[in-house]
Design a protein around this motif. Sequence first.
Motif, PDB file in Angstrom:
ATOM      1  N   SER A 259      51.017  35.628  40.615  1.00  0.00           N
ATOM      2  CA  SER A 259      50.844  36.306  42.031  1.00  0.00           C
ATOM      3  C   SER A 259      51.170  35.034  42.890  1.00  0.00           C
ATOM      4  O   SER A 259      50.958  35.321  44.328  1.00  0.00           O
ATOM      5  CB  SER A 259      49.463  36.572  42.314  1.00  0.00           C
ATOM      6  N   GLY A 260      51.018  33.826  42.261  1.00  0.00           N
ATOM      7  CA  GLY A 260      51.479  32.695  43.270  1.00  0.00           C
ATOM      8  C   GLY A 260      50.093  32.060  43.838  1.00  0.00           C
ATOM      9  O   GLY A 260      50.037  31.500  44.695  1.00  0.00           O
ATOM     10  N   GLY A 261      48.944  32.728  43.345  1.00  0.00           N
ATOM     11  CA  GLY A 261      47.660  32.110  43.627  1.00  0.00           C
ATOM     12  C   GLY A 261      46.851  31.027  43.164  1.00  0.00           C
ATOM     13  O   GLY A 261      47.841  30.196  42.356  1.00  0.00           O
ATOM     14  N   LEU A 262      45.999  30.675  42.972  1.00  0.00           N
ATOM     15  CA  LEU A 262      45.114  29.617  42.417  1.00  0.00           C
ATOM     16  C   LEU A 262      44.755  29.805  41.007  1.00  0.00           C
ATOM     17  O   LEU A 262      43.955  31.030  40.802  1.00  0.00           O
ATOM     18  CB  LEU A 262      43.798  29.235  43.123  1.00  0.00           C
ATOM     19  N   THR A 263      44.875  29.114  40.080  1.00  0.00           N
ATOM     20  CA  THR A 263      44.430  29.120  38.730  1.00  0.00           C
ATOM     21  C   THR A 263      42.884  28.696  38.964  1.00  0.00           C
ATOM     22  O   THR A 263      42.679  28.139  39.826  1.00  0.00           O
ATOM     23  CB  THR A 263      45.110  28.350  37.787  1.00  0.00           C
ATOM     24  N   SER A 264      42.134  29.133  37.814  1.00  0.00           N
ATOM     25  CA  SER A 264      41.095  28.915  37.807  1.00  0.00           C
ATOM     26  C   SER A 264      40.079  27.516  38.246  1.00  0.00           C
ATOM     27  O   SER A 264      39.286  27.494  38.923  1.00  0.00           O
ATOM     28  CB  SER A 264      40.278  29.207  36.306  1.00  0.00           C
ATOM     29  N   ASN A 265      41.027  26.582  37.660  1.00  0.00           N
ATOM     30  CA  ASN A 265      40.701  25.175  37.977  1.00  0.00           C
ATOM     31  C   ASN A 265      40.676  24.734  39.498  1.00  0.00           C
ATOM     32  O   ASN A 265      40.360  23.815  40.008  1.00  0.00           O
ATOM     33  CB  ASN A 265      41.474  23.914  36.902  1.00  0.00           C
ATOM     34  N   TYR A 266      41.234  25.596  40.235  1.00  0.00           N
ATOM     35  CA  TYR A 266      41.463  25.115  41.786  1.00  0.00           C
ATOM     36  C   TYR A 266      40.385  26.357  42.353  1.00  0.00           C
ATOM     37  O   TYR A 266      40.292  26.268  43.670  1.00  0.00           O
ATOM     38  CB  TYR A 266      42.860  25.324  42.102  1.00  0.00           C
ATOM     39  N   VAL A 267      40.205  27.518  41.744  1.00  0.00           N
ATOM     40  CA  VAL A 267      39.277  28.376  42.547  1.00  0.00           C
ATOM     41  C   VAL A 267      37.948  27.702  42.869  1.00  0.00           C
ATOM     42  O   VAL A 267      37.498  26.893  42.225  1.00  0.00           O
ATOM     43  CB  VAL A 267      38.946  29.713  41.634  1.00  0.00           C
ATOM     44  N   ASN A 268      37.323  27.928  44.162  1.00  0.00           N
ATOM     45  CA  ASN A 268      36.361  27.485  44.199  1.00  0.00           C
ATOM     46  C   ASN A 268      35.096  28.286  44.839  1.00  0.00           C
ATOM     47  O   ASN A 268      35.472  29.272  45.376  1.00  0.00           O
ATOM     48  CB  ASN A 268      36.238  26.223  45.235  1.00  0.00           C
ATOM     49  N   ARG A 269      33.802  28.026  45.155  1.00  0.00           N
ATOM     50  CA  ARG A 269      32.921  28.654  45.810  1.00  0.00           C
ATOM     51  C   ARG A 269      32.266  27.996  47.093  1.00  0.00           C
ATOM     52  O   ARG A 269      31.444  28.197  47.450  1.00  0.00           O
ATOM     53  CB  ARG A 269      31.662  29.179  44.697  1.00  0.00           C
ATOM     54  N   LYS A 270      33.080  27.130  47.579  1.00  0.00           N
ATOM     55  CA  LYS A 270      32.615  26.417  48.931  1.00  0.00           C
ATOM     56  C   LYS A 270      32.991  27.139  50.086  1.00  0.00           C
ATOM     57  O   LYS A 270      33.880  28.082  49.893  1.00  0.00           O
ATOM     58  CB  LYS A 270      33.146  25.133  48.751  1.00  0.00           C
ATOM     59  N   PRO A 271      32.484  26.795  51.433  1.00  0.00           N
ATOM     60  CA  PRO A 271      33.249  27.716  52.508  1.00  0.00           C
ATOM     61  C   PRO A 271      34.525  27.557  52.547  1.00  0.00           C
ATOM     62  O   PRO A 271      35.257  26.384  52.238  1.00  0.00           O
ATOM     63  CB  PRO A 271      32.543  26.943  53.581  1.00  0.00           C
ATOM     64  N   GLY A 272      35.253  28.602  52.948  1.00  0.00           N
ATOM     65  CA  GLY A 272      36.588  29.006  52.978  1.00  0.00           C
ATOM     66  C   GLY A 272      37.058  29.935  51.980  1.00  0.00           C
ATOM     67  O   GLY A 272      36.239  30.420  51.171  1.00  0.00           O
ATOM     68  N   SER A 273      38.302  29.836  51.705  1.00  0.00           N
ATOM     69  CA  SER A 273      39.090  30.594  50.703  1.00  0.00           C
ATOM     70  C   SER A 273      38.386  30.447  49.328  1.00  0.00           C
ATOM     71  O   SER A 273      38.719  29.132  48.920  1.00  0.00           O
ATOM     72  CB  SER A 273      40.621  30.741  50.797  1.00  0.00           C
ATOM     73  N   THR A 274      38.027  31.238  48.605  1.00  0.00           N
ATOM     74  CA  THR A 274      37.714  31.041  47.148  1.00  0.00           C
ATOM     75  C   THR A 274      39.157  31.145  46.177  1.00  0.00           C
ATOM     76  O   THR A 274      38.889  30.191  45.394  1.00  0.00           O
ATOM     77  CB  THR A 274      36.796  32.278  46.689  1.00  0.00           C
ATOM     78  N   GLY A 275      39.931  31.704  46.486  1.00  0.00           N
ATOM     79  CA  GLY A 275      41.299  31.817  45.959  1.00  0.00           C
ATOM     80  C   GLY A 275      41.271  32.773  44.651  1.00  0.00           C
ATOM     81  O   GLY A 275      42.291  32.558  43.698  1.00  0.00           O
ATOM     82  N   ILE A 276      40.373  33.531  44.213  1.00  0.00           N
ATOM     83  CA  ILE A 276      40.294  34.490  43.171  1.00  0.00           C
ATOM     84  C   ILE A 276      41.473  35.389  42.992  1.00  0.00           C
ATOM     85  O   ILE A 276      41.801  35.819  44.184  1.00  0.00           O
ATOM     86  CB  ILE A 276      38.970  35.254  43.173  1.00  0.00           C
ATOM     87  N   CYS A 277      41.896  35.485  41.838  1.00  0.00           N
ATOM     88  CA  CYS A 277      42.948  36.361  41.833  1.00  0.00           C
ATOM     89  C   CYS A 277      43.055  37.444  40.826  1.00  0.00           C
ATOM     90  O   CYS A 277      41.871  37.476  39.938  1.00  0.00           O
ATOM     91  CB  CYS A 277      44.202  35.634  41.585  1.00  0.00           C
ATOM     92  N   HIS A 278      43.398  38.679  40.825  1.00  0.00           N
ATOM     93  CA  HIS A 278      43.182  39.773  40.142  1.00  0.00           C
ATOM     94  C   HIS A 278      44.611  40.312  39.830  1.00  0.00           C
ATOM     95  O   HIS A 278      45.733  39.991  39.989  1.00  0.00           O
ATOM     96  CB  HIS A 278      42.687  41.073  40.930  1.00  0.00           C
ATOM     97  N   TYR A 279      44.516  41.113  38.761  1.00  0.00           N
ATOM     98  CA  TYR A 279      45.947  41.978  38.287  1.00  0.00           C
ATOM     99  C   TYR A 279      45.239  43.169  37.725  1.00  0.00           C
ATOM    100  O   TYR A 279      44.283  43.670  37.186  1.00  0.00           O
ATOM    101  CB  TYR A 279      46.153  41.207  37.070  1.00  0.00           C
TER     102      TYR A 279
END
Length: 363
Positions: A259-279
């Motif tokens: 998807s061109g998104g963030l792999t788990s090691n870059y996903v975060n739960r801080k203010p702003g985009s989490t970056g979670i991806c689905h399929y």
Amino acid sequence: MAAYRQIDTLKAQKFCESLFAAYGFSSEDSKTITDVLIRADLYGIESHGIQRLVRYNDEITSGQVDVKAKTEIIHETEISACMEANNAMGQLVGVEAMKLAIQKAKKSGCGMITVRNSNHYGIAGYYTELAAEQDLIGISTTNTEAICVPTFGSQAMTGTNAMALAMPAEPYIFSYDASTTVVPRGTLEVFRKNNKPLPDNWALDANGNPCSDAAVVIDNIIAKAGGGIAPLGGLGTVHGGHKGYGLSIIVDLFSAVISGGLTSNYVNRKPGSTGICHYFTAIDYGIFGDKTLIKNNMSKFLQELRDSKKAEGQTRIYTHGERETEMMIQRKNGQIPVNEKTLEEMKKIADSLKLPEAALLLQ
């Protein structure tokens, strides 16, 4: 150990709908988000039910979830699409993406949708069952923030990274839904609320040593101090932990990499985009032959599994989705058990949103 109270299912549903409406979601969207949450509790999956409200409250009020977000299609073919979620609520994104996959499957035999920059979407099985209800095979995966420690590692690098698959069958839909970690983070939260030690082989502390204290593990995950949850199969390779580790990478491949998104090691739960991806995938299994025969074959196989020889002292073998379906039938027009600490969190959220009438539903 914390106590549980039985709460009327319809009242719990109305409570959740009123909260999401107060955040600014439309009535229809509030019902959709609530349906995913309540379905988890109906299935007996407490980790992903209304005990998650405190997480969603934090993410919505901090702006991590954009209540007004609209998704965009970045790339599309007759059988596929890449969707930009723009930080929308994960449950809404999940339903929209699977419906698009279903639409493509009905037209072309298969529909595959990958999503980037979304948020936590609840139980993966909810979306695969949407496809199964349309007489299709459904598949879904999602990554999360890093919570899983690679085999022989001490730093969380992949997520809970759930995968699910559902297929029509009689008398129960076959519905497999599981994290690629021994347990999801939500289960650790339940153990912490109940002041229960974690079983051996589940988690690691900051130094990579086995840890049975759920609070310590969760705090380390939040602080990114090291440690985390073991892959499916547990620590090391003796019980197949390396296989769960591999499955977690596969989930990131389908959810994030393509998807061109963030792999788990870059996903975060801080203010702003989490970056979670689905399929999401929907498959019209009629592209392989007569659908009635295929469905009958699946139903026959599942029944043979149920009827196979039981272990000593056991009276029943379940197939995936069977136990959950039976529990949902029991609870849907009745009550669901809710942890007292979760009820306290829910009342605090209602108070913060100035919804005293919602809090009354929990009495």
